[in-house]
Scaffold this active site. Structure first.
Site, PDB file in Angstrom:
ATOM      1  N   GLY A 174      79.851 -37.637 -97.509  1.00 17.79           N
ATOM      2  CA  GLY A 174      80.559 -38.904 -97.732  1.00 17.79           C
ATOM      3  C   GLY A 174      80.162 -39.545 -99.050  1.00 17.79           C
TER       4      GLY A 174
ATOM      5  N   ALA B  15      78.991 -57.771 -94.941  1.00 13.43           N
ATOM      6  CA  ALA B  15      78.221 -58.869 -94.382  1.00 13.43           C
ATOM      7  C   ALA B  15      78.860 -60.226 -94.691  1.00 13.43           C
ATOM      8  CB  ALA B  15      76.798 -58.820 -94.933  1.00 13.43           C
TER       9      ALA B  15
ATOM     10  N   LYS C 227      68.908 -52.618-100.746  1.00 13.60           N
ATOM     11  CA  LYS C 227      68.780 -53.256-102.065  1.00 13.60           C
ATOM     12  C   LYS C 227      67.324 -53.263-102.529  1.00 13.60           C
ATOM     13  CE  LYS C 227      72.562 -53.048-101.602  1.00 13.60           C
ATOM     14  NZ  LYS C 227      73.395 -52.606-100.497  1.00 13.60           N
TER      15      LYS C 227
ATOM     16  N   GLY D  64      73.739 -58.886 -74.085  1.00 13.39           N
ATOM     17  CA  GLY D  64      74.783 -59.806 -73.626  1.00 13.39           C
ATOM     18  C   GLY D  64      76.019 -59.032 -73.214  1.00 13.39           C
TER      19      GLY D  64
ATOM     20  N   HIS E  87      76.713 -68.439-124.478  1.00 17.07           N
ATOM     21  CA  HIS E  87      76.448 -67.275-125.328  1.00 17.07           C
ATOM     22  C   HIS E  87      74.954 -67.159-125.554  1.00 17.07           C
ATOM     23  CE1 HIS E  87      76.936 -64.299-128.470  1.00 17.07           C
ATOM     24  NE2 HIS E  87      76.079 -65.000-129.198  1.00 17.07           N
TER      25      HIS E  87
ATOM     26  N   GLU F 201      82.283 -34.746-100.387  1.00 21.36           N
ATOM     27  CA  GLU F 201      83.312 -35.742-100.048  1.00 21.36           C
ATOM     28  C   GLU F 201      84.598 -35.012 -99.668  1.00 21.36           C
ATOM     29  OE1 GLU F 201      83.869 -39.199 -99.739  1.00 21.36           O
ATOM     30  OE2 GLU F 201      85.890 -38.494 -99.305  1.00 21.36           O
TER      31      GLU F 201
ATOM     32  N   ALA G 288      77.067 -39.975 -93.965  1.00 21.06           N
ATOM     33  CA  ALA G 288      77.499 -41.357 -94.267  1.00 21.06           C
ATOM     34  C   ALA G 288      79.012 -41.343 -94.428  1.00 21.06           C
ATOM     35  CB  ALA G 288      76.807 -41.863 -95.520  1.00 21.06           C
TER      36      ALA G 288
HETATM   37  P1  FAD Z   1      75.626 -56.105 -87.279  1.00 23.09           P
HETATM   38  O1  FAD Z   1      74.899 -56.437 -88.511  1.00 23.09           O
HETATM   39  O2  FAD Z   1      75.757 -54.678 -86.896  1.00 23.09           O
HETATM   40  O3  FAD Z   1      74.927 -56.929 -86.112  1.00 23.09           O
HETATM   41  C1  FAD Z   1      75.314 -56.833 -84.784  1.00 23.09           C
HETATM   42  C2  FAD Z   1      74.137 -57.227 -83.912  1.00 23.09           C
HETATM   43  O4  FAD Z   1      74.581 -57.316 -82.561  1.00 23.09           O
HETATM   44  C3  FAD Z   1      73.012 -56.192 -83.926  1.00 23.09           C
HETATM   45  O5  FAD Z   1      71.774 -56.839 -84.065  1.00 23.09           O
HETATM   46  C4  FAD Z   1      73.117 -55.533 -82.563  1.00 23.09           C
HETATM   47  O6  FAD Z   1      71.885 -55.046 -82.062  1.00 23.09           O
HETATM   48  C5  FAD Z   1      73.610 -56.695 -81.723  1.00 23.09           C
HETATM   49  N1  FAD Z   1      74.303 -56.303 -80.474  1.00 23.09           N
HETATM   50  C6  FAD Z   1      75.272 -55.369 -80.330  1.00 23.09           C
HETATM   51  N2  FAD Z   1      75.709 -55.358 -79.040  1.00 23.09           N
HETATM   52  C7  FAD Z   1      74.981 -56.297 -78.380  1.00 23.09           C
HETATM   53  C8  FAD Z   1      74.972 -56.769 -77.043  1.00 23.09           C
HETATM   54  N3  FAD Z   1      75.840 -56.314 -76.132  1.00 23.09           N
HETATM   55  N4  FAD Z   1      74.076 -57.720 -76.692  1.00 23.09           N
HETATM   56  C9  FAD Z   1      73.209 -58.227 -77.629  1.00 23.09           C
HETATM   57  N5  FAD Z   1      73.193 -57.836 -78.909  1.00 23.09           N
HETATM   58  C10 FAD Z   1      74.072 -56.897 -79.283  1.00 23.09           C
HETATM   59  N6  FAD Z   1      77.395 -55.102 -96.464  1.00 23.09           N
HETATM   60  C11 FAD Z   1      77.450 -55.917 -97.529  1.00 23.09           C
HETATM   61  O7  FAD Z   1      78.231 -56.871 -97.531  1.00 23.09           O
HETATM   62  N7  FAD Z   1      76.644 -55.709 -98.618  1.00 23.09           N
HETATM   63  C12 FAD Z   1      75.774 -54.681 -98.672  1.00 23.09           C
HETATM   64  O8  FAD Z   1      75.066 -54.517 -99.659  1.00 23.09           O
HETATM   65  C13 FAD Z   1      75.707 -53.796 -97.569  1.00 23.09           C
HETATM   66  N8  FAD Z   1      74.837 -52.753 -97.567  1.00 23.09           N
HETATM   67  C14 FAD Z   1      74.769 -51.942 -96.480  1.00 23.09           C
HETATM   68  C15 FAD Z   1      73.898 -50.865 -96.521  1.00 23.09           C
HETATM   69  C16 FAD Z   1      73.796 -50.014 -95.437  1.00 23.09           C
HETATM   70  C17 FAD Z   1      72.843 -48.847 -95.489  1.00 23.09           C
HETATM   71  C18 FAD Z   1      74.581 -50.262 -94.278  1.00 23.09           C
HETATM   72  C19 FAD Z   1      74.459 -49.378 -93.069  1.00 23.09           C
HETATM   73  C20 FAD Z   1      75.458 -51.330 -94.231  1.00 23.09           C
HETATM   74  C21 FAD Z   1      75.574 -52.176 -95.342  1.00 23.09           C
HETATM   75  N9  FAD Z   1      76.469 -53.246 -95.360  1.00 23.09           N
HETATM   76  C22 FAD Z   1      76.540 -54.055 -96.455  1.00 23.09           C
HETATM   77  C23 FAD Z   1      77.339 -53.540 -94.221  1.00 23.09           C
HETATM   78  C24 FAD Z   1      76.740 -54.679 -93.379  1.00 23.09           C
HETATM   79  O9  FAD Z   1      75.456 -54.316 -92.955  1.00 23.09           O
HETATM   80  C25 FAD Z   1      77.637 -54.986 -92.196  1.00 23.09           C
HETATM   81  O10 FAD Z   1      78.942 -55.265 -92.647  1.00 23.09           O
HETATM   82  C26 FAD Z   1      77.115 -56.187 -91.425  1.00 23.09           C
HETATM   83  O11 FAD Z   1      75.805 -55.966 -90.968  1.00 23.09           O
HETATM   84  C27 FAD Z   1      78.013 -56.499 -90.233  1.00 23.09           C
HETATM   85  O12 FAD Z   1      77.547 -57.636 -89.603  1.00 23.09           O
HETATM   86  P2  FAD Z   1      77.798 -57.906 -88.048  1.00 23.09           P
HETATM   87  O13 FAD Z   1      77.049 -59.148 -87.733  1.00 23.09           O
HETATM   88  O14 FAD Z   1      79.227 -57.819 -87.760  1.00 23.09           O
HETATM   89  O15 FAD Z   1      77.125 -56.660 -87.297  1.00 23.09           O
HETATM   90  P1  NAD Z   2      82.663 -45.539 -96.507  1.00 25.36           P
HETATM   91  O1  NAD Z   2      83.888 -45.731 -95.742  1.00 25.36           O
HETATM   92  O2  NAD Z   2      82.352 -46.414 -97.659  1.00 25.36           O
HETATM   93  O3  NAD Z   2      82.615 -44.047 -97.081  1.00 25.36           O
HETATM   94  C1  NAD Z   2      82.701 -42.924 -96.253  1.00 25.36           C
HETATM   95  C2  NAD Z   2      83.133 -41.744 -97.108  1.00 25.36           C
HETATM   96  O4  NAD Z   2      83.011 -40.575 -96.326  1.00 25.36           O
HETATM   97  C3  NAD Z   2      84.599 -41.841 -97.554  1.00 25.36           C
HETATM   98  O5  NAD Z   2      84.690 -41.571 -98.930  1.00 25.36           O
HETATM   99  C4  NAD Z   2      85.291 -40.782 -96.705  1.00 25.36           C
HETATM  100  O6  NAD Z   2      86.400 -40.203 -97.357  1.00 25.36           O
HETATM  101  C5  NAD Z   2      84.172 -39.763 -96.523  1.00 25.36           C
HETATM  102  N1  NAD Z   2      84.318 -38.919 -95.349  1.00 25.36           N
HETATM  103  C6  NAD Z   2      84.782 -39.264 -94.128  1.00 25.36           C
HETATM  104  N2  NAD Z   2      84.735 -38.200 -93.294  1.00 25.36           N
HETATM  105  C7  NAD Z   2      84.218 -37.160 -94.009  1.00 25.36           C
HETATM  106  C8  NAD Z   2      83.911 -35.801 -93.712  1.00 25.36           C
HETATM  107  N3  NAD Z   2      84.121 -35.315 -92.515  1.00 25.36           N
HETATM  108  N4  NAD Z   2      83.399 -35.029 -94.698  1.00 25.36           N
HETATM  109  C9  NAD Z   2      83.167 -35.536 -95.939  1.00 25.36           C
HETATM  110  N5  NAD Z   2      83.445 -36.813 -96.276  1.00 25.36           N
HETATM  111  C10 NAD Z   2      83.946 -37.619 -95.320  1.00 25.36           C
HETATM  112  O7  NAD Z   2      81.489 -45.569 -95.421  1.00 25.36           O
HETATM  113  P2  NAD Z   2      79.909 -45.586 -95.592  1.00 25.36           P
HETATM  114  O8  NAD Z   2      79.513 -45.246 -96.967  1.00 25.36           O
HETATM  115  O9  NAD Z   2      79.389 -44.797 -94.457  1.00 25.36           O
HETATM  116  O10 NAD Z   2      79.595 -47.105 -95.342  1.00 25.36           O
HETATM  117  C11 NAD Z   2      79.928 -47.727 -94.083  1.00 25.36           C
HETATM  118  C12 NAD Z   2      80.287 -49.161 -94.255  1.00 25.36           C
HETATM  119  O11 NAD Z   2      79.157 -49.915 -94.670  1.00 25.36           O
HETATM  120  C13 NAD Z   2      81.370 -49.357 -95.268  1.00 25.36           C
HETATM  121  O12 NAD Z   2      82.462 -49.961 -94.630  1.00 25.36           O
HETATM  122  C14 NAD Z   2      80.815 -50.269 -96.294  1.00 25.36           C
HETATM  123  O13 NAD Z   2      81.690 -51.323 -96.580  1.00 25.36           O
HETATM  124  C15 NAD Z   2      79.538 -50.809 -95.685  1.00 25.36           C
HETATM  125  N6  NAD Z   2      78.537 -50.804 -96.755  1.00 25.36           N
HETATM  126  C16 NAD Z   2      78.687 -51.708 -97.757  1.00 25.36           C
HETATM  127  C17 NAD Z   2      77.808 -51.699 -98.810  1.00 25.36           C
HETATM  128  C18 NAD Z   2      78.000 -52.676 -99.910  1.00 25.36           C
HETATM  129  O14 NAD Z   2      78.735 -53.632 -99.731  1.00 25.36           O
HETATM  130  N7  NAD Z   2      77.377 -52.496-101.066  1.00 25.36           N
HETATM  131  C19 NAD Z   2      76.776 -50.781 -98.855  1.00 25.36           C
HETATM  132  C20 NAD Z   2      76.672 -49.864 -97.830  1.00 25.36           C
HETATM  133  C21 NAD Z   2      77.561 -49.899 -96.778  1.00 25.36           C
END
Ligand code: FAD
Ligand code: NAD
Length: 475
Positions: free
Chosen positions: A188, A327, A58, A122, A451, A211, A276
């Protein structure tokens, strides 16, 4: 330090750290273990979301959008800028500062809630016992009345295009680029592909997204998806649907990607390739063989509606369990579990988890799409309102998009709300609240909206469901 706790949480991402904090607020003795290390080798709390996901993406989306708006919209406002440019190193430094403030903030929150923060690994040995491996490699057994597994997810790799950390990169790599690639390929067209594709396109990359599916954004309302595709094309993103990647190879400074579409075999040459294609649950070295916790065929820890694993007092939340990988979904599960452990009432309403895609225009929705409602056979009505009819949106130079409400024809209950347009991610909160209280379109119609605000578009869409819109002709 005593090694005996009421609750031990493994993972301090947006699912784990709220679980630990709420457990502390509930006067439980709690420890939270996390092993995340940033590129500088230092431990950091906050998991994927704060370090490599929601927050850094973001930050870059905001910077790149401001730059793009200066380039394309300022003239319309009568603002003249000399020669416009950007400093990527400064943008990245700002992003790093925001990440640091967010992750160090968790240390303060842990302190305030009385959470024992442990850095390291852990592992659940059995119900009530967690093995903690500290940074120096020393191991201790922690006794825990309850264990919460919150270990999150990692990017899914593509066998035909394996990550090399340099040219073929994951989303974290795409957030850390120190130069704008001339040609950026993305595999993706999901949330990450569209958000990070937008960042680099706005900063000048030629972005091509491959895609596999023939449809664009199949999880979104298809009217919204169609509108979104139009805007991404206008931004200059080349989105190729139905593209099945068969291989990618880094050669010298470039990456060559082979794929097949309905015209046959194709090759795309780019400077960086972001894969991705989704994320997979992460449970590596988490569960001792006889821990009893079950993992399904896709790698998710099996849980019930209340995140119980089936092993006494062992819970799992966030990306590592079923449901959208978001998240806020993880946060609600973490808080629910910490409240259930303290014998408080708690539940998560999975029907009202909002989705937001932070592109421009922004896309947000909650509940069912029109296609899902139609498929269910339920009779429905639609109310929609275009932002071009909103005075505030026009004043913001942001007239693209619309609000669409899907409601039951018989009861008038709102079944889904779909927004594409300015601040959609903020506007959707009203729809979530409305649906949380099973509101009807009449409830929204009778709610006063200030408004001129963007939120009036929701009000007008609710009115339009009964052909009572004031600011746009009813159809
Ligand atoms: P994580 O955030 O993956 O946290 C898990 C933690 O556990 C990590 O710190 C890891 O190191 C730790 N861990 C794992 N195994 C162990 C172990 N055995 N011992 C100790 N520690 C351990 N979601 C949104 O809602 N809005 C968004 O805008 C958004 N943007 C995103 C953008 C990107 C580029 C990506 C990749 C993801 C985005 N997401 C977004 C998805 C979001 O980041 C995840 O859904 C969220 O982080 C999941 O939370 P979590 O706590 O389950 O796992
Ligand atoms: P995604 O599931 O959103 O999209 C993956 C895309 O890749 C899909 O459209 C799928 O059809 C395509 N795909 C899969 N295999 C493929 C292949 N072999 N060749 C071409 N296309 C293929 O997953 P993402 O974009 O990697 O994001 C991962 C997760 O992170 C998502 O679950 C998303 O909810 C979360 N995320 C959330 C936000 C947000 O809330 N704004 C932002 C980033 C990520």
């Amino acid at each position: 330090m005593s090694d005996s706790f009421d609750v031990v949480v493994i993972g301090a991402g947006p699912a784990g750290y709220p679980a630990a904090i709420r457990a502390g607020q509930n006067k439980l003795k709690v420890a939270c273990i996390d092993e995340w290390k940033n590129r500088d080798g230092k431990y950091a709390y906050g998991g994927t979301c704060l370090n490599a996901g929601c927050i850094p993406s973001k930050a870059l989306l905001e910077s790149s959008e401001l730059y793009h708006r200066a380039e394309t919209e300022f003239a319309a406002h009568g603002i003249k800028v000399g020669s416009l440019g950007f400093d990527l190193a400064a943008m990245q430094k700002r992003k790093a500062g925001i990440v640091r403030a967010s992750t160090t903030g968790i240390t303060g929150l842990f302190k305030a809630a009385g959470v024992t923060a442990l850095q390291g690994h852990g592992r659940l040995l059995r119900a009530g016992v967690v093995e903690y491996t500290a940074a120096d490699g020393s191991k201790r057994e922690l006794q825990a009345k309850h264990v919460v597994l919150a270990t999150g997810s990692v990017p899914t790799a593509l066998k035909s295009a394996p990550f090399d950390g340099a040219r073929i990169i994951d989303s974290w790599g795409a957030l850390e680029l120190d130069a704008v690639p001339k040609r950026l390929g993305v595999i993706g067209a999901g949330v990450i592909g569209l958000e990070l594709g937008s960042v680099w396109r706005r900063l000048g990359s030629e972005v091509t997204i491959l895609e596999a599916l023939p449809e664009f954004l199949p999880m979104a309302d298809q009217q919204v998806a169609k509108e979104a595709l139009k805007h991404f094309k206008k931004l200059g993103m080349d989105i190729r649907l139905g593209a099945r990647v068969s291989g990618a190879k880094a050669a010298g400074d470039a990456v060559s990607v082979n794929y097949t579409d309905d015209k046959g075999e194709q090759t795309l040459t780019v400077d960086r390739l972001v894969v991705a294609i989704g994320r997979r649950p992460f449970t590596q070295d988490l569960l001792a063989a006889d821990s009893g916790v079950r993992v399904d065929e896709r790698g998710f820890i099996e849980v019930d509606e209340q995140c119980r694993t089936g092993v006494d007092n062992v819970w799992a939340v966030g990306d590592v369990v079923r449901g959208p990988m978001l998240a806020h979904k993880g946060k609600e599960e973490g808080v629910m579990v910490a409240d259930l452990i303290a014998d408080h009432f708690a539940e998560v309403n999975y029907k009202t988890v909002p989705s937001v895609i932070y592109t421009a225009p922004e896309i947000a929705w909650v509940g069912q799409t029109e296609q899902e409602v139609a498929k269910s056979g339920r009779e429905y009505k639609i109310g929609s309102f275009p932002f071009m009819a909103s005075g505030r949106a026009r004043a913001m130079e942001a007239p693209a998009g619309f609000v669409k409400i899907v409601a039951a024809k018989d009861s008038d209950e709102i079944l889904g709300v779909h927004i594409i347009g300015p601040m959609a991610g903020e506007l959707i909160a009203e729809a979530v609240l409305a649906m949380e209280y099973s509101a009807s379109t009449e409830d929204l119609q009778r709610t006063i909206h200030a408004h001129p605000t963007l939120s009036e578009a929701l009000h007008e869409a609710a009115l339009a469901a009964d052909k009572k819109a004031i600011d746009f002709p009813n159809r």
